[in-house]
Design a protein around this motif. Sequence first.
Motif: not given
Ligand code: ADP
Length: 493
Positions: A224-227, A438-446, A304-307, A358-365
Amino acid sequence: MALEAEAKRMVAQFEYSAEEVNKGVREFVREMEEGLAKQGTSISQIPTYVTSVPNGTEKGVYLAVDLGGTNFRVCSVTLHGNQSFSLQQSKVPVPRALMEAKTSHELFSFLAKQIEAFLKTHHLDHFEKHKAQPGEVDYFDLGFTFSFPVNQVGINKGKLMRWTKGFNIDEALGQDVCELLQKEIDSLGLPVRVAALVNDTVGTLMARSYTSPGKTSTLIGAIFGTGTNGAYVEKLDRVKKMKEIDDATGGAANYDATTGLMVINTEWGSFDNPLKVLPNTQYDIDLDKESVNPGIQMFEKRVSGMFLGEILRRALLSLYQHPDAGVALFKDESSHTNDIRSTTTVADDSPLFKQWGIDTSFLSIVEEDQSDHLRITKQVLEKELKVEAASTEDCVAVKMLVHAIGKRAARLAAVALGGVVLSTNKLQEDETVDIGVDGSLVEYYPGFEEYIREAFREIEGIGEEEKRIRIGLAKDGSGLGAALIALVAHNAE
Ligand code: ADP
């Protein structure tokens, strides 16, 4: 209060009920099974030719390379055999000129040279012994993560279908990318064998299976990252289309069928295309219509994070442009900032007005914000969206929408994960069902995992058994995971 009531009405559109979750799961299971039976279905269910997963006792040194987009990574992984490992790596940017080179030789010889430089730095002894007396030392098995569309026909065979991400070398189209790399490795005389072509979700599955606690092997690797995508361990005899694929590709000689297992790359980003069961707000519809691939990857576009940032942007914009000024967002003429009355303003060049602004990291904050009067949300609105002096009421509305969109994404993630758990019958077969993510969304979204779990408990067939599902972060799919695939490929010979 009027704004809050309107925000509530919008939030309701993102609600994804237990009943809908169950309907989603039933359709997911149906599409998984359809994908196992034939080719060209909504969920592709691609056999990866990986026929076993590690259990943490594996040992040895393996290489992994990753050609993703901008960078080329080379690493070696030492497996200690007790679920632990050490990893050394190098990373170089791929020169732009090579991305559009005339011949594949130019790109792949560059990659082979990076492998040579890596061996000289980290495995000089091995490298020199081989140079002095070829055959004296063992070859390193290498897992090749190649993140472009390939038609994989064996564990280390895959033909390039098309380039993406700015690469464009016509001559490479239709060629086996493992063979291209092996040829250049051989011409440098390196003791390296390209043992496996690796998909990143399979890497996630393998990395988690090696490191997961206890003896339980992992069922699913999910990103659960970009895709978003997932790979899972399937029983070979359930892969009904295998015979048809075997007939076209040279048969079961291509893989070790004795394990009775086959790791399947689901490509679940395209679940429910065309749309039947997925939730569909006006914001989802507009996002899709204005995307580069309308009607495609409809699941991914809600998960996913991209959307997610873009869904939020569209919802906020609609609230900002509300015809009734008393209800609209960011229209306060007397908001309080440090006890000074000020008017909320949105800059003309605010990312609120730009697609993908708007980047998805904004939602996490925002989701995380527990501060008084949502001070942090106020700050991030100013910094990221150029909204000055947002009122607390504005911030409350933004937070409500963020929460609704993030939670819906997690509940949809549960549909895919729950669908695989039910379709494989794993809860009946094993005490614990392990999932690597794996992926930023599942790792960082509270709370992302907790929302997944909440939905699991609502799924018929899981319910209270949710306790027996373990979800763990599996980082390094393209390093550790790829090395492990090289290992199982070697053992399968
Ligand atoms: P990839 O999937 O490209 O390997 P990532 O797992 O880091 O890389 O995912 C990147 C996606 O996660 C981007 O769409 C970005 O907007 C989103 N992202 C980055 N940081 C955060 C965050 N702190 N919380 C939620 N989504 C995030």
